[in-house]
Write a protein that holds these residues in place. Structure first.
Motif, PDB file in Angstrom:
ATOM      1  N   LEU A 244      -1.539   0.121  -8.747  1.00 34.83           N
ATOM      2  CA  LEU A 244      -2.579  -0.897  -8.706  1.00 34.83           C
ATOM      3  C   LEU A 244      -3.728  -0.497  -7.799  1.00 34.83           C
ATOM      4  O   LEU A 244      -3.546   0.283  -6.855  1.00 34.83           O
ATOM      5  CB  LEU A 244      -1.993  -2.213  -8.171  1.00 34.83           C
ATOM      6  CG  LEU A 244      -0.777  -2.767  -8.908  1.00 34.83           C
ATOM      7  CD1 LEU A 244      -0.051  -3.778  -8.036  1.00 34.83           C
ATOM      8  CD2 LEU A 244      -1.177  -3.397 -10.219  1.00 34.83           C
ATOM      9  N   THR A 245      -4.902  -1.048  -8.073  1.00 33.66           N
ATOM     10  CA  THR A 245      -5.962  -1.049  -7.076  1.00 33.66           C
ATOM     11  C   THR A 245      -6.178  -2.496  -6.647  1.00 33.66           C
ATOM     12  O   THR A 245      -5.871  -3.428  -7.385  1.00 33.66           O
ATOM     13  CB  THR A 245      -7.286  -0.474  -7.616  1.00 33.66           C
ATOM     14  OG1 THR A 245      -7.722  -1.263  -8.709  1.00 33.66           O
ATOM     15  CG2 THR A 245      -7.109   0.961  -8.061  1.00 33.66           C
ATOM     16  N   LEU A 246      -6.715  -2.655  -5.457  1.00 32.53           N
ATOM     17  CA  LEU A 246      -6.857  -3.978  -4.865  1.00 32.53           C
ATOM     18  C   LEU A 246      -8.337  -4.336  -4.797  1.00 32.53           C
ATOM     19  O   LEU A 246      -9.165  -3.494  -4.458  1.00 32.53           O
ATOM     20  CB  LEU A 246      -6.263  -3.941  -3.458  1.00 32.53           C
ATOM     21  CG  LEU A 246      -6.144  -5.250  -2.692  1.00 32.53           C
ATOM     22  CD1 LEU A 246      -5.132  -6.177  -3.350  1.00 32.53           C
ATOM     23  CD2 LEU A 246      -5.728  -4.965  -1.259  1.00 32.53           C
ATOM     24  N   GLY A 247      -8.645  -5.592  -5.137  1.00 26.26           N
ATOM     25  CA  GLY A 247     -10.035  -6.021  -5.055  1.00 26.26           C
ATOM     26  C   GLY A 247     -10.145  -7.445  -4.542  1.00 26.26           C
ATOM     27  O   GLY A 247      -9.146  -8.148  -4.396  1.00 26.26           O
TER      28      GLY A 247
ATOM     29  N   ALA B 151       0.848  -1.185   0.000  1.00 24.91           N
ATOM     30  CA  ALA B 151       0.000   0.000   0.000  1.00 24.91           C
ATOM     31  C   ALA B 151       0.887   1.239   0.000  1.00 24.91           C
ATOM     32  O   ALA B 151       1.952   1.268   0.626  1.00 24.91           O
ATOM     33  CB  ALA B 151      -0.903  -0.012   1.224  1.00 24.91           C
ATOM     34  N   MET B 152       0.429   2.274  -0.698  1.00 26.54           N
ATOM     35  CA  MET B 152       1.104   3.559  -0.620  1.00 26.54           C
ATOM     36  C   MET B 152       0.613   4.247   0.632  1.00 26.54           C
ATOM     37  O   MET B 152      -0.576   4.536   0.776  1.00 26.54           O
ATOM     38  CB  MET B 152       0.820   4.379  -1.877  1.00 26.54           C
ATOM     39  CG  MET B 152       1.565   3.822  -3.087  1.00 26.54           C
ATOM     40  SD  MET B 152       0.979   4.451  -4.668  1.00 26.54           S
ATOM     41  CE  MET B 152       1.403   6.166  -4.550  1.00 26.54           C
ATOM     42  N   GLY B 153       1.533   4.495   1.550  1.00 29.59           N
ATOM     43  CA  GLY B 153       1.142   4.916   2.882  1.00 29.59           C
ATOM     44  C   GLY B 153       0.576   6.317   2.974  1.00 29.59           C
ATOM     45  O   GLY B 153      -0.160   6.623   3.909  1.00 29.59           O
ATOM     46  N   ASP B 154       0.887   7.175   2.025  1.00 30.74           N
ATOM     47  CA  ASP B 154       0.516   8.578   2.210  1.00 30.74           C
ATOM     48  C   ASP B 154      -0.446   9.093   1.151  1.00 30.74           C
ATOM     49  O   ASP B 154      -0.465  10.263   0.836  1.00 30.74           O
ATOM     50  CB  ASP B 154       1.783   9.447   2.275  1.00 30.74           C
ATOM     51  CG  ASP B 154       2.817   9.025   1.244  1.00 30.74           C
ATOM     52  OD1 ASP B 154       2.457   8.232   0.347  1.00 30.74           O
ATOM     53  OD2 ASP B 154       3.965   9.458   1.341  1.00 30.74           O
ATOM     54  N   VAL B 155      -1.242   8.217   0.557  1.00 30.01           N
ATOM     55  CA  VAL B 155      -2.287   8.656  -0.367  1.00 30.01           C
ATOM     56  C   VAL B 155      -3.634   8.114   0.082  1.00 30.01           C
ATOM     57  O   VAL B 155      -3.723   7.245   0.941  1.00 30.01           O
ATOM     58  CB  VAL B 155      -2.030   8.191  -1.820  1.00 30.01           C
ATOM     59  CG1 VAL B 155      -0.778   8.811  -2.369  1.00 30.01           C
ATOM     60  CG2 VAL B 155      -2.014   6.687  -1.913  1.00 30.01           C
ATOM     61  N   GLY B 156      -4.677   8.644  -0.565  1.00 25.75           N
ATOM     62  CA  GLY B 156      -6.002   8.113  -0.343  1.00 25.75           C
ATOM     63  C   GLY B 156      -6.715   8.769   0.812  1.00 25.75           C
ATOM     64  O   GLY B 156      -6.100   9.586   1.484  1.00 25.75           O
ATOM     65  N   PRO B 157      -7.961   8.453   1.086  1.00 26.14           N
ATOM     66  CA  PRO B 157      -8.716   7.453   0.328  1.00 26.14           C
ATOM     67  C   PRO B 157      -9.111   7.950  -1.059  1.00 26.14           C
ATOM     68  O   PRO B 157      -9.245   9.149  -1.222  1.00 26.14           O
ATOM     69  CB  PRO B 157      -9.953   7.212   1.202  1.00 26.14           C
ATOM     70  CG  PRO B 157     -10.123   8.482   1.991  1.00 26.14           C
ATOM     71  CD  PRO B 157      -8.738   9.037   2.164  1.00 26.14           C
TER      72      PRO B 157
END
Ligand SMILES: [Zn+2]
Ligand SMILES: [Zn+2]
Length: 107
Positions: free
Chosen positions: A97-100, A78-84
């Motif tokens: 990537l996105t995770l599903g 996971a990219m720790g400093d982005v999102g949601p």
């Protein structure tokens, strides 16, 4: 950019007590310790990471693990400093990537 291990919750009950129960050579079956639902993780490539990042150590066995949609290496973080929404990166080939979830089988 900081990469952190993937963390997922059970798609059925929302518990974070999820264990990767197999090996990358075989499959990506995970099991929820709370309701015993099983599921697999999959990724979809949505781009390319151009930032540099430190390659983190491989995930512990038993920690949630997903294969890269492009190179199939089980080194997705996971990219720790982005999102949601959270975004994920392959440490092997730098695919974004996105995770599903897939193959969800309620326990
Ligand atoms: Zn569950
Ligand atoms: Zn990759």
């Amino acid at each position: 950019m900081t990469l952190t291990p993937i963390s997922v919750v059970c798609p059925q009950c929302g518990s974070g007590d999820v264990l990767y129960s197999c090996k990358p050579e075989c499959c990506y079956n995970h099991v929820c310790n709370h309701c015993y639902t099983t599921f697999e993780l999959e990724t979809i490539r949505v781009g390319e990471v151009t930032e540099s990042f430190e390659i983190p150590p491989d995930p512990d066995s038993g920690a949630p693990t997903a294969p890269c949609a492009r190179c199939h290496e089980p080194r997705v973080f996971a990219m720790g400093d982005v999102g949601p929404p959270p975004q994920f990166v392959c440490a092997a080939c730098k695919a974004l990537l996105t995770l599903g979830y897939t193959e969800i089988a309620p326990g």
